[in-house]
Write an enzyme that holds these catalytic residues in place. Structure first.
Site, short mmCIF file in Angstrom:
data_model
loop_
_atom_site.label_atom_id
_atom_site.label_comp_id
_atom_site.label_asym_id
_atom_site.label_seq_id
_atom_site.Cartn_x
_atom_site.Cartn_y
_atom_site.Cartn_z
N CYS A 1 70.34 1.33 10.03
CA CYS A 1 69.96 2.32 10.89
C CYS A 1 68.82 2.29 11.65
O CYS A 1 68.59 2.82 12.67
CB CYS A 1 69.88 3.53 9.84
SG CYS A 1 71.54 4.12 9.27
N CYS B 1 58.46 -6.20 12.28
CA CYS B 1 59.67 -5.26 12.69
C CYS B 1 59.28 -3.87 12.32
O CYS B 1 58.26 -3.33 12.25
CB CYS B 1 60.84 -5.93 12.08
SG CYS B 1 60.70 -5.58 10.47
#
Lengths: 351, 84
Positions: free
Chosen positions: A180, A314
């Protein structure tokens, strides 16, 4: 019993099934997009004991779909906020909180005392771990999962029915299927699929209707179409007697890591590789960070100077740990580490 | 035959469904089993070969590789999805 009079009034439901809900113990793994509606409805309907497993904190970008959390709870423990909010809705429910992520060491111990398990996690490692633990302990498992505008729903291991591995025998590799964070999710989608999971839990507990055992429901929100795929049990998948030694890539601590604090104190000219998508990178990123999306890393080693330390970042720390593993394998003599917690945990002065 | 695409297969192919011709004048071979369909699709879309698990349903029933397929069948490609 006035509180539940509207569902007791249903002829097929009645006070007998209300008693069954009250006597039941349901374990919900994950208090994110799927877990929030499952928890809210099971709490409202009067499940007796609700076990909750979660170790994350509330982030601002959770609020579009995790509608239980107030704005003021950003940064706080999801588990603690959820229990507090749910208790306000129904003080009769007993909550058992486990402030941890489920792992190979704690899974069997946590799951064993519950009647039904709900998989509301967001990664394959957890999904395969939960499946295997439920097979070993013979617990029914209510499964829900999302991809973009689509949802999947099923009931595993119910009355000797098929398991997750009967549908998907092999766990996907690290960067095979986007999550997601990378792919995005419309706020209402987990609300729909999570609500359907709560319905399946009620059916498993009470025996009402037909559960989705042996059936995979596919929901497409863009076209409002649902499909049911029938699938069979493979007896091999029932023979699991112990958990695997390793469920893959979720362990962030397995690769060299640095905290934001320590990173901030480095004086050198830091080489930062941002392995998120171009879209995520364009929203916000560190000064001088080089954007190499994880799925293109193999083709872009040339952009990295391996004579200097490489700091990989990230969104949450998941993709950066995968990237560090890849870089270490390819350049064993280099110094690579990930920034723990990713952009989610970044102190604001770093931007 | 019609192939419905779910999850990441939709992204790989770039559309929600595919239509696969089942016969042509030159007598070219088209897939007759689920296994042949996997190979046929994998040649056109190599990224599909990289998926560790990819369930294939024929007329809403999970199908094993040996299962035969016909022009009037509705096929679905169903990869696992992880979001939550």
């Amino acid at each position: 019993m006035d509180r539940y009079s509207r569902q007791i009034a249903l002829k097929q439901f009645g006070s007998e099934n209300q008693e069954k809900l009250k006597a039941s113990k349901v374990l919900l793994v994950g208090l994110g997009g799927l877990g929030v509606p499952v928890a809210q409805y099971l709490c409202g309907m009067g499940v007796g004991t609700l076990g909750l497993v979660e170790n994350d904190t509330v982030a601002l970008h959770n609020l579009q779909r995790q509608v239980l959390y107030p704005e003021a709870s950003v940064g706080m423990s999801k588990l603690q906020v959820a229990v507090k909010e749910l208790q306000k809705r129904n003080s009769e429910v007993v909550f058992k909180g486990f402030e941890t992520f489920l792992n190979g060491t704690n899974a069997l111990e946590i799951i064993k005392d519950f009647d039904v398990v709900v998989d509301a996690t967001d990664n394959f490692s957890s999904r395969y771990l939960i499946n295997d633990a439920c097979v070993i302990l013979k617990k029914p498992l209510v499964y829900g999962a999302l991809h973009a505008f689509e949802g999947q729903l099923s009931v595993f291991n119910y009355q000797d029915g098929p398991t997750y591995r009967c549908l998907f025998p092999n766990m996907p590799k690290a960067n095979e299927i986007p999550n997601c964070d990378e792919n995005g999710i419309l706020g209402i989608l987990p609300g729909i699929i999570g609500s359907l999971q709560a319905l399946e839990v009620v059916k498993v507990i009470t025996g009402l209707g037909d559960t989705l055992s042996g059936k995979l429901l596919l929901f497409d929100g863009l076209t409002q179409t649902t499909q049911k795929i029938n699938y069979q049990s493979n007896p091999e998948n029932k023979k699991c007697t112990s958990l695997l030694p390793d469920y893959g890539y979720s362990g962030c601590e397995l690769v060299p890591s640095i905290t934001w604090d320590a990173f901030g104190q480095l004086n050198e000219n830091k080489q930062v590789i941002d392995v998120r998508t171009i879209q995520e990178y364009s929203n916000d990123h560190l000064d001088h960070a080089i954007n190499i999306p994880l799925d293109t890393l193999d083709a872009q080693f040339g952009k990295i100077d391996f004579s200097k330390p490489v700091y990989v970042v990230c969104q949450s720390g998941k993709r950066s740990s995968i990237a560090v593993e890849i870089l270490q394998k390819k350049y064993p003599n280099s110094t690579c580490c990930q920034i723990l917690g990713g952009m989610n945990q970044m102190p604001t002065q770093c931007l | 035959m019609t192939v419905l695409l779910f999850g990441v297969t939709k992204d790989i192919v770039g559309s929600p469904s595919l239509s696969i011709p089942t016969a042509n004048a030159r007598g070219k071979q088209f897939p007759k089993t689920v296994k042949e369909l996997r190979q046929f699709l994998g040649t056109t879309y190599p990224k599909l070969n990289e998926l560790s698990s990819l369930a294939i349903a024929v007329n809403n029933n999970y199908a094993h590789d040996e299962a035969e397929i016909n022009s009037y069948d509705e096929i679905a490609l169903i990869p696992p999805v992880s979001g939550g």
